[in-house]
Design an enzyme around this catalytic site. Sequence first.
Site, PDB file in Angstrom:
ATOM      1  N   GLN A  42      66.697  -9.778  30.252  1.00  0.00           N
ATOM      2  CA  GLN A  42      68.034 -10.031  30.836  1.00  0.00           C
ATOM      3  C   GLN A  42      68.497 -11.452  30.507  1.00  0.00           C
ATOM      4  O   GLN A  42      69.666 -11.696  30.220  1.00  0.00           O
ATOM      5  CB  GLN A  42      68.013  -9.864  32.369  1.00  0.00           C
ATOM      6  CG  GLN A  42      67.573  -8.502  32.851  1.00  0.00           C
ATOM      7  CD  GLN A  42      68.421  -7.385  32.306  1.00  0.00           C
ATOM      8  OE1 GLN A  42      69.645  -7.515  32.185  1.00  0.00           O
ATOM      9  NE2 GLN A  42      67.795  -6.278  31.941  1.00  0.00           N
ATOM     10  N   TYR A  70      61.565  -3.152  35.536  1.00  0.00           N
ATOM     11  CA  TYR A  70      62.269  -2.035  34.885  1.00  0.00           C
ATOM     12  C   TYR A  70      63.750  -2.335  34.647  1.00  0.00           C
ATOM     13  O   TYR A  70      64.258  -3.347  35.117  1.00  0.00           O
ATOM     14  CB  TYR A  70      62.013  -0.694  35.565  1.00  0.00           C
ATOM     15  CG  TYR A  70      62.366  -0.502  37.026  1.00  0.00           C
ATOM     16  CD1 TYR A  70      63.216  -1.315  37.731  1.00  0.00           C
ATOM     17  CD2 TYR A  70      61.813   0.592  37.713  1.00  0.00           C
ATOM     18  CE1 TYR A  70      63.520  -1.071  39.064  1.00  0.00           C
ATOM     19  CE2 TYR A  70      62.118   0.841  39.048  1.00  0.00           C
ATOM     20  CZ  TYR A  70      62.972   0.002  39.704  1.00  0.00           C
ATOM     21  OH  TYR A  70      63.267   0.243  41.007  1.00  0.00           O
ATOM     22  N   GLU A  71      64.377  -1.467  33.879  1.00  0.00           N
ATOM     23  CA  GLU A  71      65.766  -1.686  33.425  1.00  0.00           C
ATOM     24  C   GLU A  71      65.887  -2.918  32.535  1.00  0.00           C
ATOM     25  O   GLU A  71      66.889  -3.639  32.596  1.00  0.00           O
ATOM     26  CB  GLU A  71      66.719  -1.816  34.623  1.00  0.00           C
ATOM     27  CG  GLU A  71      67.134  -0.513  35.205  1.00  0.00           C
ATOM     28  CD  GLU A  71      67.367   0.537  34.147  1.00  0.00           C
ATOM     29  OE1 GLU A  71      68.005   0.229  33.137  1.00  0.00           O
ATOM     30  OE2 GLU A  71      66.873   1.651  34.324  1.00  0.00           O
ATOM     31  N   GLY A  72      64.868  -3.191  31.758  1.00  0.00           N
ATOM     32  CA  GLY A  72      64.845  -4.400  30.933  1.00  0.00           C
ATOM     33  C   GLY A  72      64.253  -5.518  31.769  1.00  0.00           C
ATOM     34  O   GLY A  72      64.819  -5.870  32.813  1.00  0.00           O
TER      35      GLY A  72
END
Length: 603
Positions: A452, A445-447
């Site tokens: 990243q 999650y969060e990319g």
Amino acid sequence: MPSYKAPLRDQQFVLHELLGAVDVLKQMPRYADLDVDTVNHVVEEAARFCEDILQPTNRVGDEEGCTYDPATKSVKTPTGFKEAYDAFRAAGWQGLAVDTEYGGQGLPHLLQIAFYEMQYSTNQAWAMYPGLTIGAHECLVQHGSQAQKDLYLPKMTTGQWTGTMCLTEQHCGTDLGMLRTKAEPQADGSYKLTGEKIFISSGEHDMAENIVHLVLARLPDAPQGTKGISLFIVPKFVPVGSGPEATVGARNGIHCGGLEHKMGINGNSTCQMILDGASGWLVGEPNKGLNAMFVMMNGARLGVGVQGLGITEVAYQNAVAYARDRIQGRALTGPKALEKQADHIIVHADVRRALLTARAYAEAGRAFGYWVALMADTQLSAADHEHRKFGADMMALMTPIVKAFMTDNGFQCASDCMQVFGGHGYIRANGMEQFVRDARINMIYEGTNAIQSLDLMGRKVLMDNGARLRTFGKMVAEFIEENGTNPDMNEFVTPLADIGDKVQKLTMELGMKAMANRDEVGAAAVPYLRVVGHLVYSYFWARMAKIALARVKADGDKVDPFYRHKLMVARFYFQKLLPETATLIRLARSGSATLMEMPAEAF
Ligand SMILES: Cc1cc2nc3c(=O)[nH]c(=O)nc-3n(C[C@H](O)[C@H](O)[C@H](O)COP(=O)(O)OP(=O)(O)OC[C@H]3O[C@@H](n4cnc5c(N)ncnc54)[C@H](O)[C@@H]3O)c2cc1C
């Protein structure tokens, strides 16, 4: 059942001896009155909260999970979660790093990160409820109107109302440009939102009076893609009044349609959220919503990186305790515990490899993660533009590394520490498999970590022609210059200089290849991020080794063993972990052809 003791000695080493955090922060007008005692007191009290109140809720949270009631569309959190949250709120922890203007304590983000580490060691699933509130709060501070700030921030500062981030939809996660949730303008200046979000962490729960959802949606005339996304506040209950006196009014048309049943972080409610003509209010400018949401996303990425650190630390502590207790086999060099039938497994080299790997990554991650938090404070509060820009540049460069490198390591270390328990790690009774399951989401999650890596290599390095990377490289070069002639530092400075050179050459080579073929970036980005991560960790390990060496030299036999052990871990890092960069560099250089030539239908 796992146990946890906050690593206070190492936290204080990082805060005071490595970063000289109080001196740095005191230069900023906002923190001019900060002192070492306050910093230590906050960290110690935060440690007590995590050890005594949060840690006992971790196992029960995993086993019970959250429960959804379709009749009321409500979610019940596991036993003890609400009580822990009430205690957290009563102590004022939610407002730790919030500006005093909004009722917070106005302390540095650095302390928030130190607290996060301990929360994530003791109950990651629980910590996501207040963590998302902090992210939503920061987003409104930077992009909300004055009226929105007055209405929402005081309640979010006390934790009376929590926050969420609602981006993901069934058909779009990474590629938010495809999102479909609609926002129709109303005569009174509000909007009616219709659509469906999935995977919304803390989307519905029973811990707070109200939930402030920050929702990405499209206006009727919005351009296609990411340039047509706007941000809205959609509260669960429409507030009445303003400021600390605000109360909750009518139930809004946003509700939880069900919970995801998942691999880990069972105590956090991962919700499908239905927006059925819900009232929302625009945050910032129309079609600039993604930009505003990036405040929350970037904060969350740092938080997720620190989740990797928290899990590594707690898995390490429990694996060490087990390895000191479990007897099995004899040391290869002959028996050590003659009075026992077998030696403790801590005598075995591979068990030590697992433990030292976790320790080296935890200690470097702490140094790095706390430094990045100090850069967040520098970016927001430094007295002059030059320092603020430096903080902003370092934050931008390091955010994908914190997120991906620390969570990849966190998962690997949780798995290695589970391995130390042998079969006893795989069964549920000892709690080690929970760490592995919980740690896995941090890479997604969060990319995802692949995204990243693309962000680091594409946007943060190649798109600015390596300027930010050179700024960091300058700090590394200065350290090498200062310490290169000290023979005691040779074993640390030489490999640091070597990896610095290699990163420079690799970046240039990949940049050239990328100009001819963009797939080269996609093929190289993941190993590239890991190589740059190692450059960063080498730098922090060399700095920590320098401090430890000086103390060993100054105090001789009377030296605090902490410093001798720090040196041992530094040596382990340089000899056993950094060398993986040789393979990673080869991988990054090996190009995209073998990845891209296979036709999709042939897989
Ligand atoms: C437990 C949990 C909690 C979550 N919490 C929230 C939340 O609170 N709010 C919220 O909005 N979302 C949340 N999410 C959603 C999460 O952020 C997404 O799952 C994640 O961003 C990936 O999106 P996706 O699942 O749609 O995967 P996809 O985007 O479909 O990606 C699938 C795979 O393809 C790869 N991929 C995709 N695009 C590219 C590309 N351009 N280049 C290279 N590789 C690519 C990805 O790396 C991945 O491996 C949560 C998810 C989970 C599981």
